[in-house]
Design an enzyme around this catalytic site. Sequence first.
Site, PDB file in Angstrom:
ATOM      1  N   LYS A 180       0.854  -1.193   0.000  1.00  0.00           N
ATOM      2  CA  LYS A 180       0.000   0.000   0.000  1.00  0.00           C
ATOM      3  C   LYS A 180       0.882   1.232   0.000  1.00  0.00           C
ATOM      4  O   LYS A 180       1.719   1.394   0.890  1.00  0.00           O
ATOM      5  CB  LYS A 180      -0.910  -0.014   1.242  1.00  0.00           C
ATOM      6  CG  LYS A 180      -1.649   1.321   1.492  1.00  0.00           C
ATOM      7  CD  LYS A 180      -2.543   1.282   2.736  1.00  0.00           C
ATOM      8  CE  LYS A 180      -3.105   2.665   3.056  1.00  0.00           C
ATOM      9  NZ  LYS A 180      -3.972   2.683   4.268  1.00  0.00           N
TER      10      LYS A 180
ATOM     11  N   ASP B 293      -2.476  10.297   3.524  1.00  0.00           N
ATOM     12  CA  ASP B 293      -3.860   9.899   3.716  1.00  0.00           C
ATOM     13  C   ASP B 293      -4.563  10.927   4.592  1.00  0.00           C
ATOM     14  O   ASP B 293      -4.449  10.891   5.813  1.00  0.00           O
ATOM     15  CB  ASP B 293      -3.901   8.503   4.360  1.00  0.00           C
ATOM     16  CG  ASP B 293      -5.321   8.040   4.646  1.00  0.00           C
ATOM     17  OD1 ASP B 293      -6.278   8.661   4.131  1.00  0.00           O
ATOM     18  OD2 ASP B 293      -5.470   7.041   5.390  1.00  0.00           O
TER      19      ASP B 293
ATOM     20  N   LYS C  68      -9.879  13.068   8.201  1.00  0.00           N
ATOM     21  CA  LYS C  68      -9.379  12.734   9.532  1.00  0.00           C
ATOM     22  C   LYS C  68      -9.316  13.979  10.397  1.00  0.00           C
ATOM     23  O   LYS C  68      -9.149  15.083   9.883  1.00  0.00           O
ATOM     24  CB  LYS C  68      -7.947  12.173   9.413  1.00  0.00           C
ATOM     25  CG  LYS C  68      -7.843  10.797   8.804  1.00  0.00           C
ATOM     26  CD  LYS C  68      -6.389  10.354   8.745  1.00  0.00           C
ATOM     27  CE  LYS C  68      -6.249   8.985   8.083  1.00  0.00           C
ATOM     28  NZ  LYS C  68      -6.804   7.884   8.870  1.00  0.00           N
TER      29      LYS C  68
ATOM     30  N   ASP D  74       1.820   6.443   5.392  1.00  0.00           N
ATOM     31  CA  ASP D  74       0.826   5.496   4.897  1.00  0.00           C
ATOM     32  C   ASP D  74       1.263   4.781   3.612  1.00  0.00           C
ATOM     33  O   ASP D  74       0.519   4.027   3.010  1.00  0.00           O
ATOM     34  CB  ASP D  74      -0.506   6.229   4.700  1.00  0.00           C
ATOM     35  CG  ASP D  74      -1.719   5.335   4.897  1.00  0.00           C
ATOM     36  OD1 ASP D  74      -1.571   4.270   5.522  1.00  0.00           O
ATOM     37  OD2 ASP D  74      -2.805   5.707   4.422  1.00  0.00           O
TER      38      ASP D  74
ATOM     39  N   ASP E 166     -12.078   7.161   4.103  1.00  0.00           N
ATOM     40  CA  ASP E 166     -10.813   6.964   4.809  1.00  0.00           C
ATOM     41  C   ASP E 166     -10.390   5.494   4.800  1.00  0.00           C
ATOM     42  O   ASP E 166      -9.261   5.165   5.157  1.00  0.00           O
ATOM     43  CB  ASP E 166     -10.954   7.481   6.244  1.00  0.00           C
ATOM     44  CG  ASP E 166      -9.614   7.721   6.917  1.00  0.00           C
ATOM     45  OD1 ASP E 166      -8.581   7.666   6.215  1.00  0.00           O
ATOM     46  OD2 ASP E 166      -9.605   7.963   8.139  1.00  0.00           O
TER      47      ASP E 166
ATOM     48  N   GLU F 114      -9.337   3.731   2.442  1.00  0.00           N
ATOM     49  CA  GLU F 114      -8.889   3.810   1.051  1.00  0.00           C
ATOM     50  C   GLU F 114      -7.827   2.761   0.726  1.00  0.00           C
ATOM     51  O   GLU F 114      -7.710   2.359  -0.429  1.00  0.00           O
ATOM     52  CB  GLU F 114      -8.346   5.221   0.754  1.00  0.00           C
ATOM     53  CG  GLU F 114      -6.883   5.492   1.145  1.00  0.00           C
ATOM     54  CD  GLU F 114      -6.602   5.327   2.622  1.00  0.00           C
ATOM     55  OE1 GLU F 114      -7.537   5.470   3.431  1.00  0.00           O
ATOM     56  OE2 GLU F 114      -5.440   5.036   2.994  1.00  0.00           O
TER      57      GLU F 114
ATOM     58  N   ARG G 281      -7.582  -0.393   1.398  1.00  0.00           N
ATOM     59  CA  ARG G 281      -8.169  -1.649   0.892  1.00  0.00           C
ATOM     60  C   ARG G 281      -8.675  -1.484  -0.530  1.00  0.00           C
ATOM     61  O   ARG G 281      -8.718  -2.439  -1.288  1.00  0.00           O
ATOM     62  CB  ARG G 281      -9.263  -2.115   1.870  1.00  0.00           C
ATOM     63  CG  ARG G 281     -10.441  -1.208   1.955  1.00  0.00           C
ATOM     64  CD  ARG G 281     -11.290  -1.459   3.203  1.00  0.00           C
ATOM     65  NE  ARG G 281     -10.665  -0.935   4.422  1.00  0.00           N
ATOM     66  CZ  ARG G 281     -11.175  -1.061   5.634  1.00  0.00           C
ATOM     67  NH1 ARG G 281     -12.316  -1.710   5.824  1.00  0.00           N
ATOM     68  NH2 ARG G 281     -10.559  -0.558   6.696  1.00  0.00           N
TER      69      ARG G 281
HETATM   70  N1  BES Z   1      -3.968   4.637   6.965  1.00  0.00           N
HETATM   71  C1  BES Z   1      -5.099   4.432   7.794  1.00  0.00           C
HETATM   72  C2  BES Z   1      -4.780   3.457   8.932  1.00  0.00           C
HETATM   73  C3  BES Z   1      -4.226   4.095  10.167  1.00  0.00           C
HETATM   74  C4  BES Z   1      -5.028   4.882  10.980  1.00  0.00           C
HETATM   75  C5  BES Z   1      -2.936   3.822  10.550  1.00  0.00           C
HETATM   76  C6  BES Z   1      -4.510   5.414  12.145  1.00  0.00           C
HETATM   77  C7  BES Z   1      -2.424   4.353  11.710  1.00  0.00           C
HETATM   78  C8  BES Z   1      -3.214   5.142  12.514  1.00  0.00           C
HETATM   79  C9  BES Z   1      -6.250   3.855   6.985  1.00  0.00           C
HETATM   80  O1  BES Z   1      -6.325   4.286   5.685  1.00  0.00           O
HETATM   81  C10 BES Z   1      -7.482   4.285   7.676  1.00  0.00           C
HETATM   82  O2  BES Z   1      -7.736   5.470   7.700  1.00  0.00           O
HETATM   83  N2  BES Z   1      -8.236   3.348   8.207  1.00  0.00           N
HETATM   84  C11 BES Z   1      -9.429   3.652   8.914  1.00  0.00           C
HETATM   85  C12 BES Z   1     -10.500   2.685   8.482  1.00  0.00           C
HETATM   86  C13 BES Z   1     -11.860   3.028   8.987  1.00  0.00           C
HETATM   87  C14 BES Z   1     -12.380   4.273   8.300  1.00  0.00           C
HETATM   88  C15 BES Z   1     -12.786   1.856   8.735  1.00  0.00           C
HETATM   89  C16 BES Z   1      -9.141   3.510  10.396  1.00  0.00           C
HETATM   90  O3  BES Z   1      -8.454   2.563  10.783  1.00  0.00           O
HETATM   91  O4  BES Z   1      -9.588   4.364  11.157  1.00  0.00           O
HETATM   92 ZN    ZN Z   2      -4.577   4.901   4.797  1.00  0.00          ZN
HETATM   93 MN    MN Z   3      -7.399   6.108   5.534  1.00  0.00          MN
END
Ligand code: BES
Ligand code: ZN
Ligand code: MN
Length: 493
Positions: free
Chosen positions: A260, A265, A272, A283, A342, A344, A346
Site C-alpha cells: 500500500k 492519507d 481525519k 501510509d 478513509d 482507502e 483496501r
Molecule cells: N492509513 C489508515 C490506517 C491508520 C489509521 C494507521 C490510524 C495508523 C493510525 C487507513 O487508511 C485508515 O484510515 N483506516 C481507517 C479505516 C476506517 C475508516 C474503517 C481507520 O483505521 O480508522
Molecule cells: Zn490509509
Molecule cells: Mn485512511
Amino acid sequence: MSFSLQLSHATPASIDSPLLVVVLPMDPVVDDTFRAIDVPLGGAMQRSIARRDFRGGRDEVMLFVGGDTGIQRVLLVGRGAAPLTRAVARRAAAIAARQACKLGTGAMHIVLPGANADAIEGLAIGAAAGSWSYPDLQTQPPEKDRRARVQSVTVLSSEGDAEQAAFAAGAAIAEGQAIAKRLGMMPGNVCTPDTFVDVGREIAARHGMTITVLGRTEMEQEHMGSFLCVAQGTPEEPRLVVLEYRGGAPEQQPVVLIGKGLCFDTGGISIKPAPEMEWMKFDMSGAGGVMGAMEAIGRLKLPVNVVGMIGATTNMPSGTAVKPGDVVRASNGKTIEIINTDAEGRLVLADLLVFAKRYNPAIAIDAATLTGAIVIGLGANAVGVFGADQAAVDEVLSAGSAAGEPGWPLPLWDEYKEQIKSDVADLKNTGGRAAGSITAALFLQEFVDGYPWVHLDVAGTAYSQVDLGWIPKGPTGTPVGTFVEIVRARARR
Ligand code: BES
Ligand code: ZN
Ligand code: MN
C-alpha cells in the site's frame, strides 16, 4: 553522505579504531580477548565488571577512554540475559551506533564474543539502523560544532563462510531498510507516487529487473475502478509500479510482494481529525517495504523469482473526490459501496490483488498500514497477520520472527463477513468499529483468486510514535526483514 559496512577477521586488540564496541551478555565472564583489549586501559573494564558497575543488562552502556593510538575508546554494550538472537544482536549494535553518533567518532568497530552467523547478521542490520538519519531537510550546524555521524562500521568476526554470508545478508537487508525508512520519513510533498517510479527504476537498473509503470490511463484500461476512485480526488498521477526479479528457473512461480503506497492519507471526504494527521505521511510504508525488499533481494541475488508491486496515490478531499455512498467497480467486476473514504488502502489493494493474479503467484503477501484498529490491538510490537491458507500464514509468521519483526495471527472467520455486506453493492468498504482490522482483511480476501495469500497490517509497526531505544521515533524498516526472510527461506528449500 555515504555509509559503509564491512566485515573484518582482525583480532579486536590489534585494531586501530576511534571506537571499539564490545557487546556483552548479562554478568559477563572475562576472557583472553577481553583482557587484551583491557591492557591499554589499565584493567578499567575488568574493574567495572568486578564492581558490578557494568552488568551487561539490556541497553546498558559504559564508555572507556583510551589513548590516541590503537583503540581510542571502548564502549561496552549489554545485551541482557535473553538468548542471543538476530534481534538481540541488532538491538545492541543499534544502541552502540546511536552512542557513536552522539560521540561523533565517525567510524566504529563492533564485536560480539561468541557471535553465530545470525548474530553477525543482526549486528550489521543494527549498526546501520542506529546510524541511519534523514538530514536532507534540515540545515546542518557549522563544521566546528558538528559531530560526525557514523559513516563506517566494521563488524569483527571469526572467519567462516556462514559468517560471511550472514554479514552480506545483513548488509543487504540494512540497505533495503534504509530505502524503506527514507521513503517513510519523507513528507507527502517530497515522496509522491512518482518517487516510487524513480526509486523503482533505480532498483530495476541496479539489479537487472523489469519495471512496469501504470498511470491513470492504463489503470482505466484495466478497469481498476477501486484504486482509481481513491486517486480521483488528487491531481497527482497515481502509479502502479511492478518490479520483476527473475532469480529462479523461468517456470518457477514467483513470490509476489504487494504494498500500500498512500503518499498521504487525509481521509478524503471522510476527513481525519487534525491532531497527528501529519503521521499519515507514513501510509506508504507497505510500498516502501516492497521497494526495500526488492533492493535487498537484488543485492543478495537470491535464486527465486520475485515480483514487487506497489500502488501509490494520495487520499485527498476535493470537488472530484469519491464520496460516501458512491459505488465503484473493481477490476474483478465486484462492486463496492464507499461508506468511509478513509478506508482507502483496501480500495487500492483490491485492484492490486486482482492484478497480481496474472503473475501466477506461488504466494502473495501484501503489507499495508491498513487500520488504526491494529495499532490499538497489537501496538508497536507485533504485525497483524491474516490469511486463510495456514501453511502460507505459518511461513510468514516464522519469517517475521526470524527477522525480528514478529507477527501475530488474527482470524478471518466467515461470521465477520456480515459486517461488510452492502444493501446496494457486492461489498461495503468498511465494517464498523468492531474487529476493524479483521473486516479490512476480509475485504481484501474478496479480491484474491486462487493463490495462497497473506495480509500484513503494519500500521502499528512500520513507524514508531516513540523512541524505541535502539531506533528513534520514526520509520522502523518493517516489513523489509520479513519479506526478505520469506524469499531467503524459499531459496533454501
Ligand atoms: N492509513 C489508515 C490506517 C491508520 C489509521 C494507521 C490510524 C495508523 C493510525 C487507513 O487508511 C485508515 O484510515 N483506516 C481507517 C479505516 C476506517 C475508516 C474503517 C481507520 O483505521 O480508522
Ligand atoms: Zn490509509
Ligand atoms: Mn485512511
